[in-house]
Design a protein around this motif. Structure first.
Motif, short mmCIF file in Angstrom:
data_model
loop_
_atom_site.label_atom_id
_atom_site.label_comp_id
_atom_site.label_asym_id
_atom_site.label_seq_id
_atom_site.Cartn_x
_atom_site.Cartn_y
_atom_site.Cartn_z
N TYR A 88 2.34 -4.46 -0.64
CA TYR A 88 1.32 -4.93 -1.56
C TYR A 88 1.86 -4.93 -3.08
O TYR A 88 1.18 -5.55 -3.89
CB TYR A 88 -0.04 -3.53 -1.49
CG TYR A 88 -0.55 -3.63 -0.28
CD1 TYR A 88 -1.14 -4.66 0.32
CD2 TYR A 88 -0.44 -2.59 0.56
CE1 TYR A 88 -1.71 -4.67 1.61
CE2 TYR A 88 -1.14 -2.63 1.90
CZ TYR A 88 -1.76 -3.66 2.21
OH TYR A 88 -2.37 -3.37 3.66
N GLN B 273 -9.87 -9.20 -1.72
CA GLN B 273 -8.39 -8.93 -1.51
C GLN B 273 -7.63 -9.94 -1.00
O GLN B 273 -7.96 -10.61 0.17
CB GLN B 273 -8.40 -7.60 -0.67
CG GLN B 273 -9.20 -6.59 -1.35
CD GLN B 273 -8.71 -6.00 -3.02
OE1 GLN B 273 -7.55 -5.83 -3.18
NE2 GLN B 273 -9.84 -6.03 -3.87
N CYS C 76 -0.47 3.57 1.59
CA CYS C 76 0.69 3.12 1.09
C CYS C 76 1.52 3.89 -0.11
O CYS C 76 2.42 4.07 -0.58
CB CYS C 76 0.60 1.54 0.70
SG CYS C 76 1.99 0.55 0.52
N LEU D 182 -4.34 0.78 0.83
CA LEU D 182 -3.64 1.08 -0.42
C LEU D 182 -3.13 2.33 -0.72
O LEU D 182 -2.20 2.74 -1.42
CB LEU D 182 -4.44 0.46 -1.56
CG LEU D 182 -4.58 -1.02 -1.55
CD1 LEU D 182 -5.49 -1.60 -2.70
CD2 LEU D 182 -3.27 -1.81 -1.69
N ARG E 20 -9.23 -2.06 2.64
CA ARG E 20 -8.15 -2.39 1.86
C ARG E 20 -7.98 -1.04 1.02
O ARG E 20 -6.78 -0.71 0.75
CB ARG E 20 -8.26 -3.68 1.20
CG ARG E 20 -6.78 -3.81 0.49
CD ARG E 20 -5.53 -4.19 1.22
NE ARG E 20 -5.71 -5.23 2.12
CZ ARG E 20 -5.30 -6.56 1.85
NH1 ARG E 20 -5.11 -6.57 0.79
NH2 ARG E 20 -5.84 -7.23 2.84
N GLU F 81 0.15 -8.42 2.06
CA GLU F 81 0.58 -7.57 2.96
C GLU F 81 1.33 -6.39 2.16
O GLU F 81 1.95 -6.64 1.15
CB GLU F 81 1.43 -8.40 3.58
CG GLU F 81 0.83 -9.47 4.55
CD GLU F 81 1.77 -10.48 5.40
OE1 GLU F 81 3.11 -10.48 5.14
OE2 GLU F 81 1.21 -11.18 6.17
N LEU F 82 1.69 -5.26 3.16
CA LEU F 82 2.59 -4.22 2.87
C LEU F 82 3.94 -4.70 2.30
O LEU F 82 4.37 -5.94 2.94
CB LEU F 82 2.93 -3.54 3.89
CG LEU F 82 1.72 -2.39 4.42
CD1 LEU F 82 2.14 -1.89 5.86
CD2 LEU F 82 1.73 -1.53 3.47
N THR G 23 -2.55 -7.15 -6.17
CA THR G 23 -1.65 -6.98 -5.14
C THR G 23 -1.22 -8.21 -4.30
O THR G 23 -1.74 -9.16 -4.68
CB THR G 23 -2.03 -5.98 -3.99
OG1 THR G 23 -3.24 -6.50 -3.54
CG2 THR G 23 -2.87 -4.63 -5.13
N THR G 24 -0.15 -8.00 -3.46
CA THR G 24 0.20 -9.05 -2.44
C THR G 24 -0.86 -8.91 -1.27
O THR G 24 -1.60 -7.92 -1.29
CB THR G 24 1.51 -8.96 -2.07
OG1 THR G 24 1.60 -7.83 -1.40
CG2 THR G 24 2.41 -9.04 -3.34
N ASP H 80 5.17 -12.02 -6.00
CA ASP H 80 4.86 -11.63 -4.96
C ASP H 80 6.09 -10.90 -4.47
O ASP H 80 6.43 -9.96 -3.48
CB ASP H 80 4.60 -12.58 -3.59
CG ASP H 80 3.02 -12.98 -3.83
OD1 ASP H 80 2.32 -12.49 -4.74
OD2 ASP H 80 2.60 -13.70 -2.93
N THR I 273 -12.43 -1.79 -4.03
CA THR I 273 -11.64 -3.20 -3.48
C THR I 273 -12.76 -4.17 -3.18
O THR I 273 -12.44 -5.16 -2.60
CB THR I 273 -10.74 -2.51 -2.24
OG1 THR I 273 -11.61 -2.04 -1.21
CG2 THR I 273 -9.56 -1.88 -2.79
N CYS J 68 4.42 1.83 -2.11
CA CYS J 68 3.78 0.88 -2.98
C CYS J 68 3.84 1.81 -4.38
O CYS J 68 3.47 2.80 -4.21
CB CYS J 68 2.29 0.90 -2.45
SG CYS J 68 1.87 0.06 -1.07
#
Length: 449
Positions: free
Chosen positions: A329, A235, A262, A259, A255, A326-327, A323-324, A385, A211, A268
Motif C-alpha cells: 500500500y 480507495q 498492514c 491498512l 480497506r 495492493e499490499l 496508497t497504492t 507506486d 476510507t 506498510c
C-alpha cells in the motif's frame, strides 16, 4: 489382538484431538436464516494472549479473575466488530489478534456481538450498539474494581464497532486510555450530536482512520487525529461499478481494516501529513512536519506515543496520505520544487519519471493545472507506486495540451527533488535547463548546492 490395540490407540488419539479442539471457544458463526429472522443481542468475550493465540477462551463477565490466562495487570485491548449482515465471522479476526500480540504482552478480548450485529435490518444492529456498550462497560468497571488501570485499556472498533467503543468510553467518563476507530459507520450517525457517536472526549486519546466517507463511512473529524487514506473516499483497486458484486459495496469500507493490519505488521510505513483537504495535500501545500519535531509526521499504526502529546496540544488534527491498490500500500513520495521562466503564460500538468538502470517509475501530477509564467516558483507532490534507488536519471515533461502552433520554450532555472519518507537520502537538483512544452527532457541529477 494387534488390531484391537491399534483401534484403541487411534480412538484415544481421536478423543484427545477432539477434546483439544473442543476446549477452544470460537467466534459465533451464524447462518443466513438467523440473519433473516433477526438475532437478539448476546455479547461474548473471547480471550487471546501470547499463550493461547490459536485457541480463544470465552471469558465470563463474572469471576473472570479465575481464568489463569487473564492477567489483570497487563494492558487490555478490546476488538469490536461492526455490522454483520450475513452472520459470518469477520475474516480479519485471527490476523488482528496475532498482530496485536506481536506488539506487546496483552490481554486481547474479541467482543463477539454477532448475535445483535447479524440482522438483515441494519437499524436493529444500530439499536444494539448501546446494549453492547453497556455490557462491555460493566465488564470494564469490574476490571477496574479488581485493580485494572483504565489508562491501559485500548478499544479498537470497526465500523459500527467504532461507535460501540465511543459509547463505552463515554459511559466511563472518557477515562479509557485509547480508542481507535476504523472507518466509523456513517448511516444513522451522520449529523448526530457528539454524544451519539464516536467523539474525541470518549477517551484520553482517539485516533480514527477514514476510507469510505462517501458510502458506509462517517464524514468529518471525530478523533484527536483523523487519518484520511486517499482523502477518505474511493480507495485504489476497489471496484467502481455495481457489476463487481459484493466487493463494490464493501471494498472501500474494509480497506480501513487492511491498512491497519498492514501497519501493525510493519510492512506498510504510511506517513500522513496535516492538511485542511486532500486536494491541498496532493497540490504539495501540506508537506511540513515541523509541528511534530523531532518526530516525523504521524505514521498510521499501533504506537502513537511519538505524536500523542503534540496532538493533544494541537486539538483535532486532520492528516492525509495516499496508497497504492495492493499490499504493501505504501507510495514513495517526493517534494518537487521548480523555478521556471518563460515569456508566455502556459498552463499544464507535469509528468515526472525516475530511472535506475533499466527500471523506470512515473508520476503524473495532474490533480490540477499548474501555471507557468515568467518567473514562477512551483511546489508539487510526486508520488510513485514503487521505490527506486539510486536515481540515476530524471525525465520531466510539462504537458500543456497545445497541438497546434509553435511549441513554446520553458526555461527550468532549478528543480529540487526531496525524498519525504527517506530523509537519509540526498536531495537531487539540476539547474538551468531549456525545454519545450509537451517534450520530455532528461538529465542526470546533481547534488544540491
Amino acid at each position: 489382538m494387534m488390531s484391537l490395540w491399534l483401534f484403541l490407540i487411534l480412538g484415544s488419539i481421536f478423543m484427545l484431538c477432539k477434546g483439544e479442539s473442543g476446549d477452544c471457544d470460537n467466534f459465533s458463526d451464524l447462518d443466513l436464516h438467523e440473519c433473516l429472522i433477526g438475532t437478539n443481542l448476546y455479547v461474548r468475550l473471547l480471550l487471546y494472549t501470547r499463550a493461547n493465540l490459536e485457541c480463544g477462551q470465552e471469558l465470563p463477565h463474572h469471576n473472570f479473575t479465575q481464568q489463569p490466562l487473564f492477567n489483570i495487570t497487563r494492558p487490555t485491548t478490546f476488538v469490536i466488530h461492526g455490522y454483520r449482515p450475513t452472520g459470518a465471522p469477520p475474516i480479519w479476526i485471527n490476523h488482528i489478534v496475532h498482530l496485536l500480540a506481536a506488539q506487546e504482552d496483552l490481554n486481547i478480548l474479541v467482543v463477539d456481538w454477532n448475535r445483535g450485529a447479524a440482522n438483515l435490518n441494519y437499524f436493529t444492529a444500530v439499536a444494539n450498539t448501546r446494549g453492547t456498550a453497556e455490557n462491555i462497560t460493566g465488564f470494564i468497571q469490574s476490571m477496574e474494581a479488581e485493580g485494572a488501570s483504565l489508562d491501559s485499556i485500548h478499544l479498537i472498533g470497526v465500523s459500527l464497532g467504532a461507535h460501540v467503543a465511543g459509547f463505552i468510553g463515554s459511559m466511563l467518563g472518557g477515562r479509557v486510555g485509547r480508542i481507535t476507530g476504523l472507518d466509523p459507520a456513517g448511516p444513522m450517525f451522520a449529523g448526530v450530536p457528539p454524544e451519539e457517536r464516536l467523539d474525541p472526549t470518549d477517551a484520553q486519546f482517539v485516533d480514527v482512520l477514514h476510507t469510505d466517507m462517501n458510502s458506509f463511512g462517517l464524514r468529518g473529524t471525530h478523533g484527536h487525529i483523523d487519518f484520511y487514506a486517499n482523502g477518505g473516499l474511493d480507495q485504489p483497486g476497489c471496484p467502481k461499478t455495481i457489476f463487481s458484486g459484493k466487493s463494490y459495496f464493501v471494498c472501500d469500507h474494509q480497506r480501513s481494516v487492511f491498512l491497519y493490519l498492514c501497519a501493525l505488521n510493519r510492512t506498510c510505513h504510511l506517513t500522513a501529513y496535516p492538511c485542511s483537504s486532500y486536494t491541498d495535500f496532493l497540490s504539495g501545500q501540506c508537506l511540513q512536519c515541523e509541528a511534530f519535531k523531532p518526530a516525523s509526521c504521524p505514521v498510521l499504526g499501533y504506537d502513537m506515543s511519538k505524536w500523542k502529546d503534540t496532538l493533544l496540544r494541537l486539538g483535532q488534527t486532520r492528516v492525509f496520505f495516499s496508497t497504492t491498490a495492493e499490499l504493501p500500500y505504501r507510495k514513495t513520495s517526493y517534494r518537487v520544487d521548480l523555478v521556471t521562466w518563460n515569456q508566455f503564460l502556459r498552463w499544464g500538468v507535469i509528468i515526472l519519471r525516475l530511472h535506475s538502470g533499466k527500471n523506470v517509475i512515473e508520476s503524473r501530477i495532474d490533480n490540477k493545472l499548474l501555471r507557468f509564467e515568467q518567473y514562477t516558483s512551483t511546489r508539487i507532490l510526486a508520488q510513485f507506486d514503487e521505490d527506486l534507488y539510486p536515481i540515476q536519471k530524471i525525465s520531466l515533461r510539462i504537458v500543456t495540451g497545445n497541438v497546434i502552433g509553435p511549441r513554446y520554450k520553458i526555461r527550468l532555472l532549478r528543480i529540487r527533488i526531496s525524498p519525504l519518507e527517506n530523509p537519509d537520502r540526498s536531495l537531487m537538483c539540476r539547474y538551468d535547463i531549456i525545454m519545450e512544452e509537451n517534450a520530455e527532457v532528461s538529465f542526470k541529477p546533481l547534488p544540491c548546492s
